[in-house]
Write a protein that holds these residues in place. Structure first.
Motif, mmCIF file in Angstrom:
data_model
loop_
_atom_site.group_PDB
_atom_site.id
_atom_site.type_symbol
_atom_site.label_atom_id
_atom_site.label_comp_id
_atom_site.label_asym_id
_atom_site.label_seq_id
_atom_site.Cartn_x
_atom_site.Cartn_y
_atom_site.Cartn_z
ATOM 1 N N GLN A 235 0.855 -1.184 0.000
ATOM 2 C CA GLN A 235 0.000 0.000 0.000
ATOM 3 C C GLN A 235 0.897 1.242 0.000
ATOM 4 O OE1 GLN A 235 -1.791 1.239 3.621
ATOM 5 N NE2 GLN A 235 -0.426 0.026 4.902
ATOM 6 N N LEU A 236 0.272 2.395 -0.225
ATOM 7 C CA LEU A 236 1.020 3.652 -0.169
ATOM 8 C C LEU A 236 0.681 4.345 1.147
ATOM 9 C CD1 LEU A 236 0.514 4.835 -3.869
ATOM 10 C CD2 LEU A 236 2.526 3.718 -2.884
ATOM 11 N N THR A 237 1.580 4.262 2.082
ATOM 12 C CA THR A 237 1.344 4.887 3.390
ATOM 13 C C THR A 237 1.697 6.371 3.310
ATOM 14 O OG1 THR A 237 3.602 4.438 4.064
ATOM 15 C CG2 THR A 237 1.960 2.754 4.596
ATOM 16 N N PRO A 238 1.200 7.169 4.255
ATOM 17 C CA PRO A 238 1.555 8.597 4.268
ATOM 18 C C PRO A 238 3.066 8.802 4.277
ATOM 19 C CG PRO A 238 -0.209 8.173 5.824
ATOM 20 C CD PRO A 238 0.221 6.836 5.294
ATOM 21 N N ALA A 239 3.780 7.972 5.024
ATOM 22 C CA ALA A 239 5.235 8.123 5.095
ATOM 23 C C ALA A 239 5.881 7.867 3.737
ATOM 24 C CB ALA A 239 5.800 7.168 6.149
ATOM 25 N N LEU A 240 5.372 6.837 3.038
ATOM 26 C CA LEU A 240 5.906 6.531 1.708
ATOM 27 C C LEU A 240 5.669 7.695 0.743
ATOM 28 C CD1 LEU A 240 4.961 2.838 0.851
ATOM 29 C CD2 LEU A 240 7.186 3.913 0.470
ATOM 30 N N LEU A 241 4.459 8.219 0.778
ATOM 31 C CA LEU A 241 4.123 9.315 -0.136
ATOM 32 C C LEU A 241 5.007 10.530 0.137
ATOM 33 C CD1 LEU A 241 0.227 9.003 -0.157
ATOM 34 C CD2 LEU A 241 1.776 8.512 -2.049
ATOM 35 N N ARG A 242 5.252 10.809 1.437
ATOM 36 C CA ARG A 242 6.112 11.956 1.782
ATOM 37 C C ARG A 242 7.527 11.720 1.298
ATOM 38 N NH1 ARG A 242 3.739 11.816 6.604
ATOM 39 N NH2 ARG A 242 5.580 10.859 7.533
ATOM 40 N N HIS A 243 7.985 10.463 1.472
ATOM 41 C CA HIS A 243 9.338 10.131 1.048
ATOM 42 C C HIS A 243 9.487 10.314 -0.465
ATOM 43 C CE1 HIS A 243 13.200 8.071 1.026
ATOM 44 N NE2 HIS A 243 12.763 7.382 -0.011
ATOM 45 N N VAL A 244 8.503 9.813 -1.213
ATOM 46 C CA VAL A 244 8.554 9.913 -2.674
ATOM 47 C C VAL A 244 8.519 11.387 -3.100
ATOM 48 C CG1 VAL A 244 7.287 9.415 -4.814
ATOM 49 C CG2 VAL A 244 7.566 7.632 -3.088
ATOM 50 N N ALA A 245 7.657 12.166 -2.442
ATOM 51 C CA ALA A 245 7.553 13.592 -2.775
ATOM 52 C C ALA A 245 8.900 14.278 -2.582
ATOM 53 C CB ALA A 245 6.480 14.252 -1.914
ATOM 54 N N ALA A 246 9.532 13.989 -1.452
ATOM 55 C CA ALA A 246 10.827 14.622 -1.174
ATOM 56 C C ALA A 246 11.876 14.164 -2.175
ATOM 57 C CB ALA A 246 11.259 14.290 0.257
ATOM 58 N N ALA A 247 11.872 12.865 -2.485
ATOM 59 C CA ALA A 247 12.906 12.314 -3.361
ATOM 60 C C ALA A 247 12.778 12.850 -4.783
ATOM 61 C CB ALA A 247 12.820 10.786 -3.361
ATOM 62 N N LEU A 248 11.547 13.127 -5.224
ATOM 63 C CA LEU A 248 11.355 13.627 -6.584
ATOM 64 C C LEU A 248 11.203 15.144 -6.612
ATOM 65 C CD1 LEU A 248 8.859 10.944 -8.017
ATOM 66 C CD2 LEU A 248 11.338 10.997 -8.194
#
Lengths: 537, 171
Positions: B52-65
């Motif tokens: 699943q896409l957890t809030p932490a994952l989404l934040r991490h992806v946002a920061a990384a990109l």
């Protein structure tokens, strides 16, 4: 005794015993000693063998010719393998009759009437082996056109062949290529639309799974012809095996210098990337697809500008679907004139169809353009099973319509189907028998479009909801003549005012069933209230 | 796939300190050159790894990109296949494509909804969580009507055969 055993390991057959069959036959062949009939056998996992409804499928090619066996179930796999292992030494494989499998006649119309150009190698070669693809002639046309070094001549060939967009639009491919080639700028992009989202359509899946190198070669030729150096294949996530085979094929081609920099020793370079979708039907629409490739929401935008001018990353972009690109290598191999001669005056070449629904022999087949629908569904597909008659054939998925039984003599080409209120579409053909309610079919497609509407424009976002409610009202027997009139007028409004192809074509299944099966709608109408009865004295 | 979008509120997302480290996402981020256009590729991989896409994952992806979280969340919520809830132990997806519809997918789905609902027959038999969903065509229509259970396609199904198969999963 030598021969080849081909096991269909495409997604359809893999799920019903194909994978296990390949594994167990492999073990038998590995254990065979000299003299055993199995010892000289080569085993291949191949792409679609055709009649998917008969899976799992096994083909034996021996000195006495090709034989196809179907109906193998997961439970029957062990028996087939044991039977091969127990053949007494010296047995002619041509006489082998595997148990728990029924022979399929390769001389029946389903096979005999096909003209396989796009599917030439599909079901023949191991799709995960570049060596087999090369041995079958893949990349030969790419090498040839690079050597001849006349891109405009390639575009001219494609134009003269009469090839039109196989995604369903039917736009002349040569014209599209010429438009992109003329665009200024040093950087251009080629995109393959492999987002085969029409429910009931699986032709492109068969090509992607069964012969991915054919697509890569077609794309590379297109890129070279229009002057593009980057490419994307946008494939739907629902096709895991197609994705896996594409990844393998791209890596192999790069490794052998058939993709990437300096292809086949020329100055031409082509970087090809795979983009996997995430479940959105609207991404099959080209401007939505561009946004999705760019990592955004798959929302369409108005055209013009067309992708040929402003496409992926704002660059001039050529977008064709899988079958269109896969048609290019065979087209160049046989020549534009020969290719054009196969089809009709306005639609050259062949078309791949996926035949399914209420039909005896379901599967993937390729026929010349202009073949009558009746030939495909009745002669080749065997008509409706269980004593039923065909009521309609649905073409073009949610963007198409239904061809009634009395018009099945219609040839499959872009114009003829359009005249009937349907479209060629990408090639899904769903047969419906006389027990089918056409209002239910229309309601099914409207539910689909309602779910898949991206919500950007109001006619599509709200119109599909209202149309779906009206159709449900009909199905519940609660609609009256005014509802039917409203259904019809709302269809025209949504069709005329929606932003993209999804909304513009969403009413088509309703309009086409209203045109050919109005009786189905009328039969569901609530009876008009009777005049107040005289009071009983 | 069945839509199942519970939007992460920005407060929830920002209340968890630090974006967390997801080293397993590094290869795909590198392959995409940390470019924003690789967002969907990265999200696909993230969900493949984490279910699943957890809030932490989404934040991490946002920061990384280097993208705003709203852009990442907005894109992820657009596509049907991205999910924001943990998956159940087993997943049974009924194909509701045209061929399956013609062959009775509706009745199949209704029967499964009834049986797998709380209080249904399967629950009474001691079920562990089975998530029921739908998909519009997996493109193997020769096997219609079909279901996809834990990524495996089961062809030519009836309510009874699916339920029997699902019971078999649990043993």
């Amino acid at each position: 005794m030598s021969g080849i055993l081909r096991v269909c390991t495409a997604a359809g057959c893999a799920g019903c015993g194909g994978s296990a069959l390949r594994e167990q036959l492999g073990a038998v062949i590995a254990a065979a000693t000299t003299g055993d009939p199995a010892s000289g056998l080569a085993l291949k996992g191949v792409g679609c063998l055709g009649p998917c409804g008969e899976g799992a499928l096994l083909e034996l090619e021996s000195a006495s010719g090709r034989r196809l066996f179907g109906g193998i179930t997961p439970e029957g796999v062990a028996a087939v393998a044991a039977s091969l292992a127990n053949l007494s030494p010296g047995t002619d494989l041509g006489t082998w009759a595997p148990p728990a499998a029924r022979p399929i006649d390769l001389e029946q119309p389903f096979f005999r009437l096909q003209k396989r150009l796009v599917l030439e190698h599909c079901g023949r070669i191991d799709p995960e082996s570049l060596a087999e693809a090369l041995a079958a002639g893949s990349y030969g046309q790419l090498r040839r056109v690079l050597q001849e070094n006349r891109p405009e001549a390639v575009i001219e060939q494609v134009r003269r062949s009469g090839l039109r967009g196989r995604g369903g639009g039917g736009y002349p491919t040569g014209l599209k290529w010429a438009t992109v080639a003329r665009m200024p700028g040093p950087e251009k992009v080629v995109v393959c639309n492999a987002d085969e989202g029409d429910p009931g359509a699986f032709m492109d899946r068969s090509v992607l799974e069964g012969d991915p190198h054919r697509l890569l070669e077609g794309m590379a030729i297109a890129a070279w012809a229009v002057g593009a150096s980057r490419g994307f294949i946008y494939v739907r996530a629902e096709y895991p095996m197609a994705i896996a085979h594409l990844r393998t094929a791209i890596a192999q081609a790069e490794d052998q210098g058939l993709l990437g920099a300096a292809i086949a020793g020329s100055a031409f370079g082509f970087q090809l990337e795979l983009r996997v979708g995430a479940g959105a039907f609207v991404c099959g629409e080209e401007t939505a697809l561009i946004h999705s490739i760019e990592g955004q929401r798959g929302v369409p935008r108005p055209r013009p500008p067309y992708p040929a001018e402003v496409g992926v990353f704002g660059l001039p972009t050529l977008i064709n679907n899988v079958e269109t690109f896969a048609s290019v290598p065979p087209l160049l191999a046989i020549g534009a004139e020969a290719y054009a001669a196969i089809g009709t005056t306005n639609s050259g070449g062949t078309k791949v169809f996926s035949l399914t629904g209420d039909v005896r022999l379901a599967g993937v087949l390729e026929v010349p353009m202009g073949t009558p629908i009746a030939t495909i569904v009745e002669t080749m597909g065997g008509g409706a099973p269980d004593g039923h008659a065909i009521k309609a054939v649905q073409t073009g998925g949610p963007s198409g319509g239904c061809v009634p039984a009395n018009r099945l003599d219609t040839p499959v080409d872009y114009e003829s189907l359009q005249e009937l209120g349907s479209i060629m579409g990408s090639g899904g053909m769903v047969v419906m028998d006389d027990s089918t309610s056409m209002v239910d079919v229309a309601c099914f497609f409207m539910a689909f479009c309602r779910e898949e509407s991206c919500g950007k424009c109001i006619p599509c976002r709200s119109g599909t909801v209202q149309l779906h409610l009206l159709l449900q009202k009909h199905l519940a027997g609660e609609a009256d003549a005014a509802d039917l009139a409203q259904l019809e007028s709302l269809c025209h409004m949504v069709k005329d005012t929606s932003l993209c192809g999804l909304g513009q074509s969403a009413p088509k299944p309703v309009l086409s069933t209203l045109r050919h099966f109005r009786g189905d709608y009328l039969a569901l109408l609530r009876p008009e209230p009777e005049a107040t009865p005289e009071p009983v004295p | 796939m069945a839509t199942d979008h519970s939007i992460v509120s920005s407060r929830e997302a920002s209340s968890q300190p630090g974006s967390g480290a997801f080293p397993e996402l590094e290869p795909v981020l590198r392959r995409q050159g940390h470019r924003p256009d690789g967002l969907i590729e990265v999200l696909n991989r993230a969900q493949e790894l984490h279910g699943q896409l957890t809030p932490a994952l989404l934040r991490h992806v946002a920061a990384a990109l280097r993208l705003p979280l709203s852009r990442v969340q907005g894109t992820a919520s657009f596509y049907h296949l991205f999910r924001f809830k943990p998956p159940a132990a087993h997943r049974c997806v009924v194909c509701t494509g045209t061929a399956c519809h013609v062959k009775g997918a509706d009745a199949l789905l209704r029967a499964l909804e009834r049986e797998l609902a709380p209080g249904g027959a399967t629950e009474a038999a001691g079920a562990e969580a089975i998530e029921l969903g739908t998909v519009r065509c997996v493109g193997t229509c020769g096997g219609a009507p079909l279901v996809v259970v834990d990524e495996q396609v089961w062809n030519h199904q009836t309510p009874a055969s699916v339920l029997a198969g699902l019971r078999g999963l649990r043993r």
